[in-house]
Design a protein around this motif. Structure first.
Motif, PDB file in Angstrom:
ATOM      1  N   ALA A  67       0.830  -1.204   0.000  1.00  0.00           N
ATOM      2  CA  ALA A  67       0.000   0.000   0.000  1.00  0.00           C
ATOM      3  C   ALA A  67       0.866   1.257   0.000  1.00  0.00           C
ATOM      4  N   ALA A  68       1.944   1.232   0.761  1.00  0.00           N
ATOM      5  CA  ALA A  68       2.849   2.386   0.812  1.00  0.00           C
ATOM      6  C   ALA A  68       3.537   2.588  -0.533  1.00  0.00           C
ATOM      7  N   ILE A  69       3.958   1.507  -1.159  1.00  0.00           N
ATOM      8  CA  ILE A  69       4.594   1.613  -2.482  1.00  0.00           C
ATOM      9  C   ILE A  69       3.609   2.180  -3.495  1.00  0.00           C
ATOM     10  N   GLU A  70       2.379   1.723  -3.441  1.00  0.00           N
ATOM     11  CA  GLU A  70       1.343   2.240  -4.347  1.00  0.00           C
ATOM     12  C   GLU A  70       1.143   3.741  -4.118  1.00  0.00           C
ATOM     13  N   ALA A  71       1.122   4.149  -2.849  1.00  0.00           N
ATOM     14  CA  ALA A  71       0.906   5.564  -2.524  1.00  0.00           C
ATOM     15  C   ALA A  71       2.028   6.443  -3.071  1.00  0.00           C
ATOM     16  N   ILE A  72       3.280   6.001  -2.950  1.00  0.00           N
ATOM     17  CA  ILE A  72       4.386   6.837  -3.437  1.00  0.00           C
ATOM     18  C   ILE A  72       4.602   6.684  -4.938  1.00  0.00           C
ATOM     19  N   SER A  73       3.887   5.765  -5.565  1.00  0.00           N
ATOM     20  CA  SER A  73       3.985   5.600  -7.014  1.00  0.00           C
ATOM     21  C   SER A  73       3.255   6.710  -7.761  1.00  0.00           C
ATOM     22  N   GLN A  74       2.379   7.412  -7.077  1.00  0.00           N
ATOM     23  CA  GLN A  74       1.651   8.512  -7.700  1.00  0.00           C
ATOM     24  C   GLN A  74       2.609   9.697  -7.856  1.00  0.00           C
ATOM     25  N   PRO A  75       2.718  10.264  -9.064  1.00  0.00           N
ATOM     26  CA  PRO A  75       3.710  11.319  -9.312  1.00  0.00           C
ATOM     27  C   PRO A  75       3.645  12.475  -8.321  1.00  0.00           C
ATOM     28  N   GLU A  76       2.455  12.961  -8.009  1.00  0.00           N
ATOM     29  CA  GLU A  76       2.363  14.112  -7.113  1.00  0.00           C
ATOM     30  C   GLU A  76       2.816  13.772  -5.694  1.00  0.00           C
ATOM     31  N   ALA A  77       2.611  12.538  -5.270  1.00  0.00           N
ATOM     32  CA  ALA A  77       3.027  12.128  -3.932  1.00  0.00           C
ATOM     33  C   ALA A  77       4.539  11.963  -3.858  1.00  0.00           C
ATOM     34  N   PHE A  78       5.150  11.637  -4.956  1.00  0.00           N
ATOM     35  CA  PHE A  78       6.576  11.365  -4.993  1.00  0.00           C
ATOM     36  C   PHE A  78       7.414  12.632  -5.120  1.00  0.00           C
ATOM     37  N   GLN A  79       6.830  13.714  -5.616  1.00  0.00           N
ATOM     38  CA  GLN A  79       7.605  14.934  -5.899  1.00  0.00           C
ATOM     39  C   GLN A  79       8.265  15.523  -4.658  1.00  0.00           C
ATOM     40  N   GLU A  80       7.569  15.548  -3.532  1.00  0.00           N
ATOM     41  CA  GLU A  80       8.159  16.113  -2.317  1.00  0.00           C
ATOM     42  C   GLU A  80       9.362  15.291  -1.866  1.00  0.00           C
ATOM     43  N   ALA A  81       9.205  13.966  -1.863  1.00  0.00           N
ATOM     44  CA  ALA A  81      10.323  13.099  -1.471  1.00  0.00           C
ATOM     45  C   ALA A  81      11.487  13.248  -2.443  1.00  0.00           C
ATOM     46  N   GLU A  82      11.174  13.348  -3.717  1.00  0.00           N
ATOM     47  CA  GLU A  82      12.216  13.497  -4.726  1.00  0.00           C
ATOM     48  C   GLU A  82      13.008  14.793  -4.500  1.00  0.00           C
ATOM     49  N   GLY A  83      12.317  15.873  -4.139  1.00  0.00           N
ATOM     50  CA  GLY A  83      12.989  17.136  -3.859  1.00  0.00           C
ATOM     51  C   GLY A  83      13.898  17.029  -2.651  1.00  0.00           C
ATOM     52  N   SER A  84      13.429  16.361  -1.610  1.00  0.00           N
ATOM     53  CA  SER A  84      14.242  16.180  -0.408  1.00  0.00           C
ATOM     54  C   SER A  84      15.495  15.372  -0.714  1.00  0.00           C
ATOM     55  N   VAL A  85      15.327  14.324  -1.492  1.00  0.00           N
ATOM     56  CA  VAL A  85      16.473  13.484  -1.852  1.00  0.00           C
ATOM     57  C   VAL A  85      17.454  14.267  -2.718  1.00  0.00           C
ATOM     58  N   ALA A  86      16.946  15.064  -3.636  1.00  0.00           N
ATOM     59  CA  ALA A  86      17.826  15.850  -4.501  1.00  0.00           C
ATOM     60  C   ALA A  86      18.685  16.809  -3.671  1.00  0.00           C
ATOM     61  N   ARG A  87      18.095  17.412  -2.643  1.00  0.00           N
ATOM     62  CA  ARG A  87      18.856  18.330  -1.793  1.00  0.00           C
ATOM     63  C   ARG A  87      19.909  17.596  -0.965  1.00  0.00           C
ATOM     64  N   ALA A  88      19.629  16.352  -0.623  1.00  0.00           N
ATOM     65  CA  ALA A  88      20.551  15.568   0.204  1.00  0.00           C
ATOM     66  C   ALA A  88      21.471  14.678  -0.629  1.00  0.00           C
ATOM     67  N   ALA A  89      21.380  14.784  -1.945  1.00  0.00           N
ATOM     68  CA  ALA A  89      22.094  13.871  -2.847  1.00  0.00           C
ATOM     69  C   ALA A  89      23.590  13.746  -2.569  1.00  0.00           C
ATOM     70  N   PRO A  90      24.312  14.830  -2.358  1.00  0.00           N
ATOM     71  CA  PRO A  90      25.759  14.657  -2.129  1.00  0.00           C
ATOM     72  C   PRO A  90      26.071  13.776  -0.916  1.00  0.00           C
ATOM     73  N   GLN A  91      25.355  13.983   0.179  1.00  0.00           N
ATOM     74  CA  GLN A  91      25.596  13.179   1.368  1.00  0.00           C
ATOM     75  C   GLN A  91      25.160  11.729   1.142  1.00  0.00           C
ATOM     76  N   LEU A  92      24.023  11.547   0.469  1.00  0.00           N
ATOM     77  CA  LEU A  92      23.537  10.200   0.199  1.00  0.00           C
ATOM     78  C   LEU A  92      24.477   9.460  -0.751  1.00  0.00           C
ATOM     79  N   GLN A  93      25.033  10.158  -1.718  1.00  0.00           N
ATOM     80  CA  GLN A  93      25.994   9.551  -2.649  1.00  0.00           C
ATOM     81  C   GLN A  93      27.211   9.043  -1.900  1.00  0.00           C
ATOM     82  N   ARG A  94      27.678   9.816  -0.921  1.00  0.00           N
ATOM     83  CA  ARG A  94      28.832   9.397  -0.118  1.00  0.00           C
ATOM     84  C   ARG A  94      28.511   8.117   0.643  1.00  0.00           C
ATOM     85  N   ILE A  95      27.333   8.046   1.240  1.00  0.00           N
ATOM     86  CA  ILE A  95      26.939   6.842   1.982  1.00  0.00           C
ATOM     87  C   ILE A  95      26.843   5.651   1.046  1.00  0.00           C
TER      88      ILE A  95
END
Length: 108
Positions: free
Chosen positions: A13-41
Motif C-alpha cells: 500500500a505504501a509503495i502504491e501511494a508513493i507511485s503517484q507522481p504528485e506524492a513522490f515529488q516532495e520526497a524526490e525534492g528532499s532526496v535531490a537536496r541531500a544527494a551529495p551526502q547520500l551519494q557518499r553513503i
C-alpha cells in the motif's frame, strides 16, 4: 521511532501511494537536496560490500573485453543490472535508516 516490522500488505500500500507522481515529488525534492551526502553513503556501502574492489574491476574488464559483440553487450548489461539492483537495495536500506532517525528526532 518508526514502527515495524510492516506486513506485506502495508508495504504494498505504501509503495502504491508513493507511485503517484504528485506524492513522490516532495520526497524526490528532499532526496535531490541531500544527494551529495547520500551519494557518499552509497559509495561507502558499495566499497564495504566489495563492489569497487579488485574482483569487481576484474569483472568489468572481463565483460568489456569479450570478443563477441553480442556476448559482450549481454555481459555489460548484466553487470549494470547487478550494480543497479545492489545500489537500489542499499538506497532503500539508507532510506529506512534515515526515516527511523528522523522519526526518533521527532520524539525528542
Amino acid at each position: 521511532m518508526a514502527r515495524g516490522p510492516y506486513s506485506d500488505q502495508e508495504v504494498e500500500a505504501a509503495i502504491e501511494a508513493i507511485s503517484q507522481p504528485e506524492a513522490f515529488q516532495e520526497a524526490e525534492g528532499s532526496v535531490a537536496r541531500a544527494a551529495p551526502q547520500l551519494q557518499r553513503i552509497l559509495t561507502e556501502a558499495l566499497s564495504a560490500g566489495g563492489w569497487f574492489d579488485e574482483s569487481h574491476e576484474a569483472e568489468v574488464l572481463k565483460a568489456a573485453t569479450i570478443p563477441d559483440q553480442e556476448e559482450r553487450l549481454t555481459a555489460v548489461r548484466t553487470l549494470l543490472a547487478e550494480e543497479t539492483r545492489m545500489g537500489m537495495m542499499i538506497g532503500v536500506a539508507v532510506g529506512w535508516a534515515l526515516s527511523d532517525q528522523l522519526a526518533s528526532q521527532e520524539e525528542d
